[in-house]
Design a protein around this motif. Sequence first.
Motif, short mmCIF file in Angstrom:
data_model
loop_
_atom_site.label_atom_id
_atom_site.label_comp_id
_atom_site.label_asym_id
_atom_site.label_seq_id
_atom_site.Cartn_x
_atom_site.Cartn_y
_atom_site.Cartn_z
N ARG A 97 58.40 -71.35 -91.57
CA ARG A 97 57.11 -70.65 -91.62
C ARG A 97 57.19 -69.32 -90.89
O ARG A 97 56.64 -68.32 -91.33
CB ARG A 97 56.02 -71.51 -91.00
CG ARG A 97 55.74 -72.82 -91.70
CD ARG A 97 54.94 -72.63 -92.94
NE ARG A 97 53.69 -71.94 -92.65
CZ ARG A 97 52.52 -72.32 -93.04
NH1 ARG A 97 52.40 -73.41 -93.77
NH2 ARG A 97 51.45 -71.64 -92.74
N LEU A 98 57.86 -69.31 -89.75
CA LEU A 98 58.02 -68.07 -88.99
C LEU A 98 58.82 -67.04 -89.79
O LEU A 98 58.46 -65.86 -89.82
CB LEU A 98 58.74 -68.33 -87.66
CG LEU A 98 57.95 -69.01 -86.58
CD1 LEU A 98 58.86 -69.41 -85.43
CD2 LEU A 98 56.83 -68.11 -86.08
N ILE A 127 57.01 -63.43 -90.55
CA ILE A 127 57.41 -62.18 -89.90
C ILE A 127 58.11 -61.20 -90.83
O ILE A 127 58.47 -60.11 -90.41
CB ILE A 127 58.28 -62.42 -88.65
CG1 ILE A 127 59.62 -63.06 -89.00
CG2 ILE A 127 57.53 -63.21 -87.62
CD1 ILE A 127 60.56 -63.18 -87.83
N GLU A 128 58.26 -61.57 -92.11
CA GLU A 128 58.95 -60.66 -93.04
C GLU A 128 58.34 -59.26 -93.03
O GLU A 128 59.07 -58.28 -93.04
CB GLU A 128 58.94 -61.23 -94.46
CG GLU A 128 59.98 -62.30 -94.67
CD GLU A 128 60.03 -62.80 -96.10
OE1 GLU A 128 59.54 -62.11 -97.01
OE2 GLU A 128 60.57 -63.90 -96.31
N TRP A 147 57.05 -64.73 -79.28
CA TRP A 147 55.77 -65.42 -79.45
C TRP A 147 54.63 -64.56 -78.94
O TRP A 147 53.55 -64.51 -79.53
CB TRP A 147 55.79 -66.79 -78.77
CG TRP A 147 56.46 -67.83 -79.62
CD1 TRP A 147 57.73 -68.30 -79.48
CD2 TRP A 147 55.90 -68.51 -80.75
NE1 TRP A 147 57.99 -69.24 -80.46
CE2 TRP A 147 56.89 -69.39 -81.25
CE3 TRP A 147 54.66 -68.46 -81.38
CZ2 TRP A 147 56.67 -70.20 -82.35
CZ3 TRP A 147 54.44 -69.28 -82.48
CH2 TRP A 147 55.44 -70.14 -82.96
N GLU A 148 54.83 -63.86 -77.83
CA GLU A 148 53.78 -63.00 -77.31
C GLU A 148 53.53 -61.81 -78.23
O GLU A 148 52.39 -61.33 -78.33
CB GLU A 148 54.13 -62.55 -75.89
CG GLU A 148 54.01 -63.70 -74.92
CD GLU A 148 54.49 -63.39 -73.52
OE1 GLU A 148 55.00 -62.26 -73.30
OE2 GLU A 148 54.37 -64.26 -72.65
N SER A 149 54.56 -61.37 -78.94
CA SER A 149 54.34 -60.28 -79.91
C SER A 149 53.44 -60.77 -81.04
O SER A 149 52.67 -59.99 -81.60
CB SER A 149 55.68 -59.76 -80.45
OG SER A 149 56.23 -60.63 -81.42
N PHE A 150 53.53 -62.05 -81.37
CA PHE A 150 52.65 -62.60 -82.40
C PHE A 150 51.20 -62.58 -81.92
O PHE A 150 50.29 -62.31 -82.70
CB PHE A 150 53.04 -64.03 -82.77
CG PHE A 150 54.43 -64.18 -83.31
CD1 PHE A 150 55.12 -63.12 -83.88
CD2 PHE A 150 55.07 -65.39 -83.24
CE1 PHE A 150 56.41 -63.27 -84.38
CE2 PHE A 150 56.36 -65.57 -83.74
CZ PHE A 150 57.02 -64.50 -84.31
N GLU A 183 66.24 -62.08 -95.37
CA GLU A 183 67.48 -62.09 -94.59
C GLU A 183 67.26 -61.47 -93.22
O GLU A 183 67.80 -61.93 -92.22
CB GLU A 183 68.58 -61.30 -95.31
CG GLU A 183 69.48 -62.12 -96.18
CD GLU A 183 70.62 -61.27 -96.73
OE1 GLU A 183 71.56 -60.96 -95.96
OE2 GLU A 183 70.54 -60.92 -97.91
N SER A 184 66.48 -60.39 -93.21
CA SER A 184 66.20 -59.69 -91.97
C SER A 184 65.44 -60.59 -90.99
O SER A 184 65.79 -60.66 -89.81
CB SER A 184 65.39 -58.43 -92.27
OG SER A 184 65.10 -57.72 -91.11
N SER A 185 64.42 -61.29 -91.46
CA SER A 185 63.66 -62.16 -90.57
C SER A 185 64.49 -63.36 -90.13
O SER A 185 64.38 -63.82 -88.99
CB SER A 185 62.34 -62.60 -91.20
OG SER A 185 62.54 -63.34 -92.36
#
Length: 125
Positions: free
Chosen positions: A49-50, A54-55, A111-114, A90-92
């Motif tokens: 899911r992450l 984050i893509e 996680w804090e950036s989320f 691929e990047s994520s």
Amino acid sequence: MAEGPNETEYPTTTKRMRMGTDPNPRITEFLTKWDDFQLFQLTKFYWDRLEQAIEEGVDGVSSLLTYEKIFNGKEHRKVSELTDKGNRAESSNLLLSLVMEKGSRARRVMWESFVDSASWGPKVG
């Protein structure tokens, strides 16, 4: 000392968020209460899911991790190159792999950036 490692080990992240710039105090409280192993487990559990989530923001997360001196320039460039070529999945995946390899501080900053990016979305209510 009942306080976790967050107070002293990560002064530029969690503590910064509690000083009036916190977009979501509940999530920040959640992050400060969870220890490094719990965040490790959370990251592994939500890996797929992450990776999808984050893509679109992988460059921003990678830039933050570079700014925080967790990623070096070469690692950031590799993530960015994949994104520039249109290989966001691929990047994520690479970003998550590097975060897991770099350790607990990297996971906490990610996680804090989320939490920070959650404040950029549309406001409801």
